[in-house]
Design a protein around this motif. Structure first.
Motif, PDB file in Angstrom:
ATOM      1  N   ASP B  16      31.793  13.956  -9.138  1.00  0.00           N
ATOM      2  CA  ASP B  16      32.294  15.104  -9.899  1.00  0.00           C
ATOM      3  C   ASP B  16      33.119  14.698 -11.116  1.00  0.00           C
ATOM      4  O   ASP B  16      33.230  15.453 -12.076  1.00  0.00           O
ATOM      5  N   MET B  61      16.621  13.368 -16.432  1.00  0.00           N
ATOM      6  CA  MET B  61      17.639  14.405 -16.214  1.00  0.00           C
ATOM      7  C   MET B  61      18.341  14.788 -17.515  1.00  0.00           C
ATOM      8  O   MET B  61      18.593  15.963 -17.793  1.00  0.00           O
ATOM      9  N   GLU B  65      18.347  18.441 -19.423  1.00  0.00           N
ATOM     10  CA  GLU B  65      19.554  19.152 -19.861  1.00  0.00           C
ATOM     11  C   GLU B  65      19.457  19.538 -21.330  1.00  0.00           C
ATOM     12  O   GLU B  65      19.825  20.652 -21.727  1.00  0.00           O
ATOM     13  N   HIS B 245      19.989  25.784 -11.433  1.00  0.00           N
ATOM     14  CA  HIS B 245      19.757  24.336 -11.439  1.00  0.00           C
ATOM     15  C   HIS B 245      19.891  23.738 -10.056  1.00  0.00           C
ATOM     16  O   HIS B 245      19.666  22.550  -9.869  1.00  0.00           O
ATOM     17  N   ASP B 246      20.289  24.564  -9.090  1.00  0.00           N
ATOM     18  CA  ASP B 246      20.448  24.063  -7.724  1.00  0.00           C
ATOM     19  C   ASP B 246      19.202  24.325  -6.879  1.00  0.00           C
ATOM     20  O   ASP B 246      19.173  24.046  -5.687  1.00  0.00           O
ATOM     21  N   GLU B 252      17.079  18.771 -11.672  1.00  0.00           N
ATOM     22  CA  GLU B 252      18.471  18.368 -11.460  1.00  0.00           C
ATOM     23  C   GLU B 252      18.806  18.320  -9.974  1.00  0.00           C
ATOM     24  O   GLU B 252      19.487  17.404  -9.515  1.00  0.00           O
ATOM     25  N   HIS B 253      18.290  19.306  -9.226  1.00  0.00           N
ATOM     26  CA  HIS B 253      18.547  19.348  -7.790  1.00  0.00           C
ATOM     27  C   HIS B 253      17.876  18.158  -7.101  1.00  0.00           C
ATOM     28  O   HIS B 253      18.477  17.496  -6.254  1.00  0.00           O
ATOM     29  N   ARG B 256      19.598  14.702  -8.499  1.00  0.00           N
ATOM     30  CA  ARG B 256      21.054  14.543  -8.626  1.00  0.00           C
ATOM     31  C   ARG B 256      21.578  13.329  -7.851  1.00  0.00           C
ATOM     32  O   ARG B 256      22.229  12.455  -8.425  1.00  0.00           O
ATOM     33  N   GLN B 260      22.630   9.369  -9.106  1.00  0.00           N
ATOM     34  CA  GLN B 260      23.970   8.810  -8.894  1.00  0.00           C
ATOM     35  C   GLN B 260      23.873   7.399  -8.316  1.00  0.00           C
ATOM     36  O   GLN B 260      24.630   6.504  -8.702  1.00  0.00           O
TER      37      GLN B 260
END
Lengths: 281, 393
Positions: B16, B61, B65, B245-246, B252-253, B256, B260
């Motif tokens: 985050d 990604m 965006e 987006h979830d 993105e979902h 994600r 990372q």
């Protein structure tokens, strides 16, 4: 008083002559060369080292000089090539000694087209003299084509001796720079696999020789034109070190032996010895 | 169980707050200096997989965006809204390149001249975080986010065009064309599963890029326009967790968490350098990023405002200075650009040290905000001449 002075002069010249003794066998048919690195400053130390090389050349007629990078520092206009290369080594150049350069991080890439550096317009190249093959790498950019090239060139070589040289040392105890480990993990496996015997580098402005690492003897000879006094720390890999003055290395390859002698700016021998060629597996 | 919870919470916090890459970089730096041989062996084994394959998902990604930001309702939808950040980005990029090249030429280190694309980089995540922390919500966040996107896009285009490959094959362009056709076909067939697009079209495009001499990390970018998407608002880097987006049908979902992990590996593989003597290349990148970029950006925006463009609402010159400083941090993108521009070797090491050192942009940003008395340091505003405060309002 005059007598004492004369005796002192005699002792001093005897000491100087002893300091400039040649420890190499100087055999007629052997390959003789010198190694200098980080030399191209155009300052007094470079000229002093050049004079010592000329002096030794009188007794040990080396036919070539390998340059380990940082051949010219700072500005690299035509007049700089004169002041930082041609003038310090003019007697050697006039005697027909050939220089074979590797590129360092301070070198303009256009040096590869400067005829006296004998690079043939390329960043990395190979050439052979008698039973020795030299592999010159550009350690600034070890890109995929260069890696493929060195592997192929090493694989194809059937020469008795394989000597690699490039600017950044795979092993160095220099405090300023030290070992270039990212290059080591890429290059050393190739060197071991294809039987490289000796590697010369510069970058750290000191002289250093390492105990054989995986069968390969590594030299750092980066004090050809400027010195980092007291810059080297001892490690368990160290065989010899000298960081009190500028220096260069004389090398003689004869049969299965490579003899070396590291010489300081004053002409003193600071290291010498022999590397025996490993039997081919 | 408590241990797992702590790890989960720490990971969530790191994600985050855009701390995944800095954390990975810190681990890499410690590892490289304590066990160089094992670190560089690890890095050399994973470098290709991470930099050339894994990063393709990251750039997919980013592309998603940007694409969504250009849709109606998105932050980049109208040129009028996006003009000033774009001008700032272009000016900042020109300033950064000029400062980099001038510094390199001043030292006669022509070997480093080719490294100028590195200073196009802005770490958008970190810049966004700094601005949010210092200036709070408002026009500053999308402004810096858009600047980052435009600057990085310039760098990516340059790198993509200049990529040299030892693997050139005629089949490359053909595969790119086939990959695009397949992507269009999947869209027409209403295939909604993201992974089908990535595995079929993406794989063809990856090989096509690789064999065409283009950087394969950009291979998924052409797939993105054919994926399901929804408009993205001004809060570019921080959409609410339960928005469109979830959806499991949104890139993105799907990406994600994998991204990372890739970013963590990216930092681990690329950020490790042994603390050697600092050469000129290591200075050139921060000179470009920390000096050239803020100056270039502020000059470009000043000229644009003088020519009639207007600053966004509630965004004054003092805030712009803070934004310019925040954009000086190139970190993640700087590392990526460095690995794309220079092959393994001493010059790459110098460039990486330079990219890592631009984290100093964080201190510069805080110092600028403190000295100018903006955002969190608003209390210092009494030190600032009244006329400047008025212009901000």
């Amino acid at each position: 008083m005059k007598r004492i002075g004369a005796v002192l002069m005699l002792v001093a010249s005897a000491w100087a002559a002893g300091a400039q003794d040649l420890t190499l066998p100087n055999r007629p048919a052997s390959l003789k060369f010198a190694a200098i690195g980080d030399n191209g400053t155009g300052e007094a130390p470079e000229y002093d080292v050049g004079r010592q090389m000329v002096d030794y050349h009188g007794r040990f007629p080396f036919e070539m000089v390998i340059m380990l990078g940082d051949n010219l520092y700072g500005r690299q206009e035509p007049q700089d090539f004169v002041r930082k290369f041609e003038e310090p080594y003019r007697p050697l150049l006039e005697a027909g000694v050939r220089f074979y350069a590797a590129l360092g991080n301070h070198d303009n890439p256009s040096q590869q087209r400067y005829p006296p550096f004998n690079m043939g317009g390329v960043r990395y190249y190979t050439y052979a003299r008698r039973n020795v093959r030299f592999f010159v790498l550009d350690s600034d950019f070890l890109d995929a084509p260069q890696r493929a090239w060195i592997e192929g060139a090493l694989q194809q070589s059937s020469d008795d001796w394989k000597i690699c040289y490039f600017h950044h040392p795979l092993y160095s105890d220099g405090k300023t720079h030290g070992s270039q480990v990212d290059l080591r993990v890429v290059l050393e496996p190739l060197f071991v696999k294809y039987g490289v015997n000796v590697v010369f580098s510069g970058h750290d402005h000191v002289y250093e020789r390492f105990k054989p690492q995986k069968g390969i003897t590594y030299f750092v000879a980066g004090a050809g034109g400027q010195l980092r006094r007291g810059d080297v720390k001892r490690s368990e890999m160290t065989a010899a070190q000298f960081d009190q003055d500028c220096s260069f290395v004389l090398v003689e390859v004869s049969g299965d032996d490579l003899f070396f002698q590291a010489v300081s700016r004053t002409g003193a021998t600071v290291d010498s010895g022999t590397v025996h060629r490993r039997p081919r597996s | 169980m408590n241990g797992i919870k702590v790890v989960n919470r720490a990971s969530r916090f790191a994600v985050d707050h855009f701390l995944v890459v800095p954390c990975g970089a810190a681990v890499a730096l410690v590892w490289a200096n304590w066990g160089a041989e094992s670190y560089f062996w690890f890095a050399s084994q994973l470098a290709f997989a991470v930099n050339h394959v894994g990063m393709a998902f990251f750039f997919a990604m980013i592309a998603q965006e940007v694409l969504e930001a250009t849709m109606p309702g998105g932050a980049l939808h109208t040129w009028r809204r996006a003009t000033l950040p774009i001008v700032g980005a272009v000016g900042g990029t020109i300033g950064a390149i000029a400062a980099y090249e001038a510094f390199v030429l001043a030292g006669d280190e022509r070997l480093l001249l080719a490294g100028w694309p590195i200073v196009c980089a802005i770490d958008g995540g970190l810049a966004y975080l700094f601005v949010q922390f210092l200036l709070g919500k408002g026009a500053a966040r999308p402004f810096v986010a858009l600047m980052a996107i435009v600057s990085n896009a310039i760098g990516l285009i340059v790198i993509g065009l200049h990529q040299q490959s030892a693997h050139l094959r005629l089949a490359g362009p053909l595969l790119i064309a086939c990959g695009l056709v397949v992507s269009v076909a999947l869209l027409r067939l209403r295939v909604r599963t993201i992974w089908v697009h990535i595995v079929i079209g993406g794989t063809m495009l990856w090989w096509g890029f690789w064999w065409s001499g283009l950087h394969p990390a950009l291979a998924l970018v052409p797939v993105v326009p054919f994926l399901p998407r929804s408009p993205r608002g001004l809060n570019l880097f921080a959409d609410p967790p339960h928005g469109p987006h979830d959806s499991p049908r949104h890139l993105e979902h799907v990406l994600r968490m994998p991204v990372q992990i890739i970013m963590l590996l990216f930092a681990l593989v690329n950020a490790g350098t042994v603390a050697h003597g600092i050469e000129r290349g290591a200075w050139a990148v921060p000179v470009g990023a920390l000096v050239g970029r803020p100056l270039g950006m502020l000059i470009a925006v000043s000229v644009s405002v003088a020519l009639g463009l207007r600053l966004p609402h509630r965004l004054g010159w003092r805030e712009l200075v803070v934004i310019a400083c925040a954009a000086s941090c190139s970190f993640t993108f700087g590392l990526f650009f460095a690995t794309a521009v220079f092959p393994i070797g001493a010059v790459l090491t110098e460039a990486k040290v330079g990219a890592l050192s631009t984290i100093a942009g964080a201190l510069l940003t805080i110092a600028a905000a403190w000295m100018l008395g903006v955002g969190r340091f608003e209390g210092r505003a009494h030190d600032v001449p009244a006329r400047t405060r008025e212009s901000r309002a």
